[in-house]
Enzyme design. Structure first.
Site: not given
Length: 350
Positions: A164, A246, A346
């Site tokens: 990520r 998420s 994130e």
């Protein structure tokens, strides 16, 4: 180049947070960036690049000049014996682009179906799902340097992909650092979709689909449909219940750290990685701390997946960025106190 003022950003972020952009420029083609940088009153302004708004938390009105990327277009660039090279404009919807590739006979992205956002945001986040990350299917991208106005192209190595993560999430800090956060505007992305195609179906949910259907050799269309069905069953549609997908990265630990946690919590969900580290399921950690279904103001933890924070206020009485971050920090504290693990968000907090 189209410039607007005092623009509501609620429609442009998947959490549905109310905020405004003092000034917003719509980037529909590369020439719009050139026109922007040629304007002396705008060239030196702080800038914030906005794609699909699916990975941001707005904590107030956005003062930097917002560049809303809306560059369109999809095409097959090249076909060889080993791969299809497909290109899409940065403003194209990600899921619709995945669907387009599958329907046009260019498989390889189907495991990444139904991820919200735009094509331009996909390499920034190095999006991933069900055993496939963008870096596995990436060829190159075109971008424009917002400081110099120069176009440039990057391959996978130059994007410095990580979990990520990419060069677009880091600012240059002097020396030879090549951080591009806040400096680059991605215009087009190309994907290398390998031949012969092979289904990536090693994840538990996909293995269960094969067992349920008796189909152990799914084609790309079937994989696409399975991934969509799995995601719809687990995750809320942001158009109905605002969210940013998420919210936390799955943390990685050493085998020794994992063994210590297993000794205390034998049911912890964990996955061995190729480099010898162990990835822990952040959703399991959050659920184990009792957060599933809980709320702070209008920010809540989704009942079906503890990894997703949602807007419980809806569009009429929406969650604030402050409520989202208060809930996120409370979750981080709980997980650290119980497991000694620091969860990393994130989304980009603006």
């Amino acid at each position: 180049m189209i410039m607007e003022h005092n623009v509501p950003l609620q429609p442009y972020n998947s959490f549905g947070i109310v905020a405004r952009a003092q000034h917003l420029v719509r980037i529909a083609q590369e020439a719009d960036v050139a026109a922007l940088l040629a304007d002396a009153s705008l060239a030196g302004a702080d800038k914030f690049v906005l794609g699909g708004g699916s990975n941001i938390v707005l904590t107030g009105d956005v003062k930097p000049l917002v560049l809303k990327v809306e560059i369109q277009g999809r095409r097959l660039v090249e076909e060889t014996d080993r791969a299809w090279i497909v290109e899409a404009g940065a403003g194209e919807n990600w899921h619709e682009t995945v669907q387009w590739t599958v329907e046009n006979g260019f498989p390889g992205l189907e495991n990444l179906a139904l991820i919200p956002g735009t094509v331009g945001g996909s390499p920034v986040q190095n999006i991933g799902a069900y055993g496939v990350e963008l870096q596995d299917r990436f060829d190159s991208l075109d971008a424009i340097d917002l400081e110099t106005g120069r176009p440039f192209t990057l391959d996978a190595a130059q994007c410095a992909f990580g979990y990520r993560d990419s060069v677009f999430k880091h600012a240059a800090s002097g020396g030879n650092d090549f951080g591009l956060a806040g400096r680059a505007l991605i215009t087009r992305v190309r994907f290398r979709l390998p031949k012969p195609w092979k289904a990536v179906a090693g994840y538990f949910d996909l293995e269960r689909k094969m067992e349920e259907t008796g189909n152990f050799t799914p084609d790309a269309h079937e994989m696409f449909d399975w991934v969509c069905a799995i995601r719809r069953a687990k995750l809320p549609d942001w158009r109905v219940l605002g969210n940013a997908g998420s919210f936390f990265k799955n943390p990685t630990v050493t085998p020794e750290q994992c063994a210590d946690i297993i000794a205390r919590d034998p049911k912890i969900v964990h996955y061995p990685m190729a480099d010898g580290s162990i990835k822990l399921a952040a959703g399991w950690l959050i659920d184990a701390c009792g957060w599933k279904g809980k709320s702070v103001g209008n920010a809540g933890v989704y009942e079906r997946q503890a990894l997703v924070l949602v807007n419980r206020g809806g569009r009429e009485d929406p969650v604030t960025g402050g409520e989202v971050m208060t809930l996120a920090k409370a979750i981080q504290t709980s997980v650290y106190e119980r497991f000694g693990i620091r969860l990393e968000p994130e989304p980009v907090v603006v």
